[in-house]
Scaffold this motif. Structure first.
Motif, short mmCIF file in Angstrom:
data_model
loop_
_atom_site.label_atom_id
_atom_site.label_comp_id
_atom_site.label_asym_id
_atom_site.label_seq_id
_atom_site.Cartn_x
_atom_site.Cartn_y
_atom_site.Cartn_z
N MET A 1 -3.85 -0.97 13.08
CA MET A 1 -4.39 -2.00 12.22
C MET A 1 -3.44 -1.90 10.98
SD MET A 1 -8.58 -1.93 12.19
CE MET A 1 -9.53 -2.41 13.75
N GLY A 2 -3.03 -3.01 10.56
CA GLY A 2 -2.34 -3.39 8.97
C GLY A 2 -3.33 -4.20 8.41
N ILE A 3 -3.42 -3.84 7.04
CA ILE A 3 -4.58 -4.51 6.36
C ILE A 3 -3.88 -5.01 4.90
CG2 ILE A 3 -6.80 -4.35 4.84
CD1 ILE A 3 -7.31 -1.79 6.40
N VAL A 4 -4.33 -6.37 4.82
CA VAL A 4 -3.43 -7.32 3.88
C VAL A 4 -4.67 -7.52 2.84
CG1 VAL A 4 -2.25 -9.42 3.10
CG2 VAL A 4 -1.50 -8.04 4.97
N ASN A 5 -4.53 -7.41 1.36
CA ASN A 5 -5.50 -7.39 0.45
C ASN A 5 -4.92 -8.44 -0.61
OD1 ASN A 5 -7.98 -5.74 1.14
ND2 ASN A 5 -6.18 -4.23 1.02
N THR A 6 -5.76 -9.32 -1.17
CA THR A 6 -5.77 -9.97 -2.35
C THR A 6 -6.83 -10.46 -2.87
OG1 THR A 6 -6.17 -12.30 -1.75
CG2 THR A 6 -3.80 -11.32 -1.13
N PRO A 7 -7.09 -10.50 -4.16
CA PRO A 7 -8.31 -10.59 -4.72
C PRO A 7 -9.48 -11.43 -3.93
CG PRO A 7 -6.72 -10.71 -6.51
CD PRO A 7 -6.14 -10.67 -5.15
N ASP A 8 -8.81 -12.61 -3.43
CA ASP A 8 -9.50 -13.47 -2.87
C ASP A 8 -10.00 -13.39 -1.08
OD1 ASP A 8 -9.87 -14.99 -5.06
OD2 ASP A 8 -7.65 -15.91 -4.75
N TYR A 9 -9.03 -12.53 -0.56
CA TYR A 9 -9.56 -12.18 0.87
C TYR A 9 -8.67 -10.85 1.22
CZ TYR A 9 -4.31 -13.78 1.28
OH TYR A 9 -3.03 -13.95 1.24
N GLN A 10 -9.17 -10.36 2.51
CA GLN A 10 -8.68 -9.21 3.46
C GLN A 10 -8.55 -9.61 4.83
OE1 GLN A 10 -10.98 -5.68 4.73
NE2 GLN A 10 -9.93 -5.03 2.88
N ILE A 11 -6.99 -9.62 5.15
CA ILE A 11 -6.72 -9.66 6.64
C ILE A 11 -6.47 -8.38 7.35
CG2 ILE A 11 -5.13 -11.05 8.20
CD1 ILE A 11 -4.32 -12.74 5.92
N VAL A 12 -7.12 -8.08 8.40
CA VAL A 12 -7.03 -7.16 9.14
C VAL A 12 -6.27 -7.31 10.29
CG1 VAL A 12 -8.34 -5.00 10.22
CG2 VAL A 12 -9.19 -6.07 8.15
N TYR A 13 -5.03 -7.24 10.31
CA TYR A 13 -4.19 -7.38 11.49
C TYR A 13 -4.15 -6.21 12.56
CZ TYR A 13 -1.85 -11.18 9.10
OH TYR A 13 -1.71 -12.24 8.44
N SER A 14 -4.30 -6.31 13.77
CA SER A 14 -4.29 -5.56 14.72
C SER A 14 -3.16 -5.64 15.77
CB SER A 14 -5.71 -5.73 15.54
OG SER A 14 -5.85 -4.62 16.45
N ASP A 15 -2.35 -4.82 16.03
CA ASP A 15 -1.36 -4.71 16.90
C ASP A 15 -1.83 -4.02 18.02
OD1 ASP A 15 1.35 -5.05 18.08
OD2 ASP A 15 2.24 -3.41 17.13
#
Length: 307
Positions: free
Chosen positions: A58-72
């Protein structure tokens, strides 16, 4: 005055979105390169060899408005031994817990490869984004249009994104669409999280990448890396690792004449580990034989392939 804490409910009401975006597809189509591009960090191993990803990462991208949890995930394949059975389970599991599914193919792959898995993707009710990677290898738009038409027939409900992960072509449009599709939700991980994996995991992945790059044929696929010691201080890390192989002859090949090969792996690994952690690293590597480990359930459990 005390700090005011915002609850998860308030975050969601204020428009926060979060979701799991799972990346699946056959081996060697560029899933890991795409994952690293989407996350903005080097999370997954990248080599020209197939089956480089063994775990679900898992690689996680964060901003104040959202969180994306990518999974390879590992490339979809027909298992030949228990290790590959576990790898396939990681890929199939990605179909069951995604909010958005990224199915990655490339410009040379047969759309009917691994038909059973693709049939399951076609039945998904969640958003499916079909990524046709490596379009920089095509001669003209006519070839691309043919590919898009063929894949549209195969996955009629999917949105299609022609991309080149290595050239970063059309990746931003893919990112933007993923953000648009995220469901309202509080974050699943802390806002400073980059991945769900511990530091030791990335040490093993870096060393395993060097094994893939420095050895031929079956040798790197017969190896597993285990961190036995990870002692971190303010400015340095002392790491002790073991490379497991299946046969005595493989141990000799890994070490090389006068230890020359394993020394090269150690130097290359240490430099990348130092870059990853931003600290000086003292790295020790040992090689041990663990016969037929890829087919032994107790060893697969020890190496984290079976829970």
């Amino acid at each position: 005055m005390e700090d005011i804490k915002v609850t998860d409910v308030e975050k969601t009401e204020n428009g926060h979105r979060a979701g799991f975006v799972n990346i699946v597809g056959n081996p060697n189509v560029g899933k890991s390169t795409l994952m690293n591009d989407l996350v903005g960090e080097r999370i997954s191993i990248i080599t020209s060899k197939a089956q480089t990803t063994r775990h679900r990462i898992m690689g996680i991208v964060n901003t104040p408005d959202y969180q994306i949890v990518y999974s390879d995930t590992p490339g979809v394949l027909k298992p030949k031994y228990k290790l590959q059975e576990s790898m396939l389970e990681f890929s199939e599991g990605a179909l069951t817990d995604a909010d958005i599914l990224l199915y990655v193919t490339d410009v040379v792959e047969d759309p009917e490869k691994n038909k059973d898995f693709l049939d399951r993707v076609a039945k998904e009710t969640i958003p499916v984004l079909l990524v046709i990677n490596k379009v920089d290898l095509l001669k003209d738009n006519a070839q691309l249009n043919e590919l898009v038409d063929a894949w549209h027939k195969r996955l009629p409900n999917a949105e299609i994104f022609p991309t080149s992960a290595t050239e970063n072509f059309n990746v931003q449009n893919l990112k933007d669409r993923i953000v648009e599709l995220l469901p309202p939700s509080p974050p699943f991980f802390g806002k400073d999280a980059l991945t769900d994996k511990p530091a030791r995991f990335f040490v093993t992945e870096i060393i395993r990448e060097k094994l893939l790059l420095n050895y031929d044929k079956e040798i790197p696929y017969s190896t597993e890396v285990l961190v036995e010691k990870f002692e971190e201080k303010e400015n340095s890390i002392h790491i002790m690792t073991v490379i497991y192989v299946e046969r005595d002859s493989q141990k000799g090949i890994i070490i090389g004449k006068g230890g020359e090969k394993i020394k090269k792996v150690g130097i290359e690994s240490r430099l990348d580990i130092e870059k990853f952690f931003g600290k000086k690293v003292h790295l020790e590597i040992f090689v041990k034989v663990e016969k037929d480990w890829r087919n032994r359930e107790n060893k697969l459990r020890q190496f984290g392939y079976i829970e």
